[in-house]
Write a protein that holds these residues in place. Structure first.
Motif, mmCIF file in Angstrom:
data_model
loop_
_atom_site.group_PDB
_atom_site.id
_atom_site.type_symbol
_atom_site.label_atom_id
_atom_site.label_comp_id
_atom_site.label_asym_id
_atom_site.label_seq_id
_atom_site.Cartn_x
_atom_site.Cartn_y
_atom_site.Cartn_z
ATOM 1 N N LEU A 1 -6.397 -1.857 -6.290
ATOM 2 C CA LEU A 1 -5.719 -1.580 -5.032
ATOM 3 C C LEU A 1 -6.145 -0.238 -4.460
ATOM 4 O O LEU A 1 -6.370 -0.103 -3.251
ATOM 5 C CB LEU A 1 -4.201 -1.602 -5.248
ATOM 6 C CG LEU A 1 -3.597 -2.934 -5.691
ATOM 7 C CD1 LEU A 1 -2.174 -2.724 -6.175
ATOM 8 C CD2 LEU A 1 -3.628 -3.933 -4.546
ATOM 9 N N ASP B 1 0.827 -1.211 0.000
ATOM 10 C CA ASP B 1 0.000 0.000 0.000
ATOM 11 C C ASP B 1 0.858 1.256 0.000
ATOM 12 O O ASP B 1 0.534 2.241 -0.671
ATOM 13 C CB ASP B 1 -0.916 0.017 1.225
ATOM 14 C CG ASP B 1 -2.094 -0.936 1.093
ATOM 15 O OD1 ASP B 1 -2.193 -1.609 0.047
ATOM 16 O OD2 ASP B 1 -2.908 -1.002 2.033
ATOM 17 N N ARG C 1 -6.931 4.877 4.713
ATOM 18 C CA ARG C 1 -6.178 5.876 3.933
ATOM 19 C C ARG C 1 -7.099 6.871 3.228
ATOM 20 O O ARG C 1 -6.646 7.618 2.357
ATOM 21 C CB ARG C 1 -5.316 5.176 2.879
ATOM 22 C CG ARG C 1 -4.452 4.027 3.395
ATOM 23 C CD ARG C 1 -3.226 4.513 4.111
ATOM 24 N NE ARG C 1 -2.327 3.418 4.432
ATOM 25 C CZ ARG C 1 -1.057 3.361 4.075
ATOM 26 N NH1 ARG C 1 -0.527 4.332 3.374
ATOM 27 N NH2 ARG C 1 -0.305 2.346 4.430
ATOM 28 N N MET D 1 -8.164 0.981 -0.750
ATOM 29 C CA MET D 1 -7.615 1.953 0.190
ATOM 30 C C MET D 1 -8.516 3.175 0.355
ATOM 31 O O MET D 1 -8.567 3.789 1.417
ATOM 32 C CB MET D 1 -6.224 2.378 -0.274
ATOM 33 C CG MET D 1 -5.166 1.321 -0.036
ATOM 34 S SD MET D 1 -3.508 1.902 -0.457
ATOM 35 C CE MET D 1 -3.501 1.613 -2.220
#
Length: 198
Positions: free
Chosen positions: A110, A59, A119, A114
């Protein structure tokens, strides 16, 4: 905040980090989620331990690549916004957006995970940065009368994002995608009102 942000990097460490980001950017654009951290380290010519020192998790690497692309678009808008030809500058920035989205598209799975997780605040900041960059490009072109005055940054970003989302790099040529960007730019010019002369 990672360890890299606590103090300036040595020259060799800075070079390694820059090389890792460069290779990760290329690989994410080409292979998307199939890219492994080992792939990135090998492409950069460093050991996996070096990668983990700069980016402790996958990440962290994805966010660093994404952030670097946003920063590049922001910086480019600052450079182009002072151009003597604001219309041509806007068109160039719009075309550069396509290159950014090619990287983002490779990481979209991805990034989506997040965006809904811990995040999420990071993405609020990057969205605002991108909106301000688009406004910075539109304002001079509107003021010069080279594009219509009823367009705002969110609409421009949605139009460009829509083009990119339907332009799968493996099946659509870059030339075709840029042609669509130029069509949007031509649409912005339609109905433009040149400023009154004294």
């Amino acid at each position: 905040m990672g360890a890299d942000d606590a103090k300036p990097l040595r020259a060799d460490a800075a070079r390694n980090r820059a090389r890792l980001l460069e290779c990760a950017t290329t690989l994410f654009a080409e292979r998307g989620v199939e890219t492994s951290l080992d792939d990135v380290a090998k492409a950069a010519g460093v050991g996996i331990g070096t990668l983990y020192r700069h980016f402790p998790t996958r990440d962290d690497l994805v966010l660093a690549v994404y952030g670097a692309q946003i920063d590049a678009l922001d910086q480019r808008s600052r450079e182009l916004s002072t151009s003597e030809d604001p219309g041509a500058a806007l068109r160039e920035w719009m075309r550069g957006f396509v290159a950014f989205y090619a990287v983002k598209q490779g990481m979209v799975t991805l990034l989506r995970a997040m965006m809904n997780g811990s995040r999420s605040e990071h993405f609020q900041h990057t969205r605002e940065t991108l909106r301000l960059a688009a406004e910075r490009m539109l304002a001079p072109a509107i003021e010069a009368g080279v594009i219509r005055d009823d367009v705002a940054a969110p609409e421009l970003l949605r139009a460009l994002g829509g083009i990119c989302l339907t332009s799968e790099p493996r099946s659509v040529s870059p030339e075709s995608t840029l042609a669509l960007v130029d069509l949007v730019y031509d649409g912005l010019r339609f109905g433009a009102r040149a400023p009154a002369t004294a």
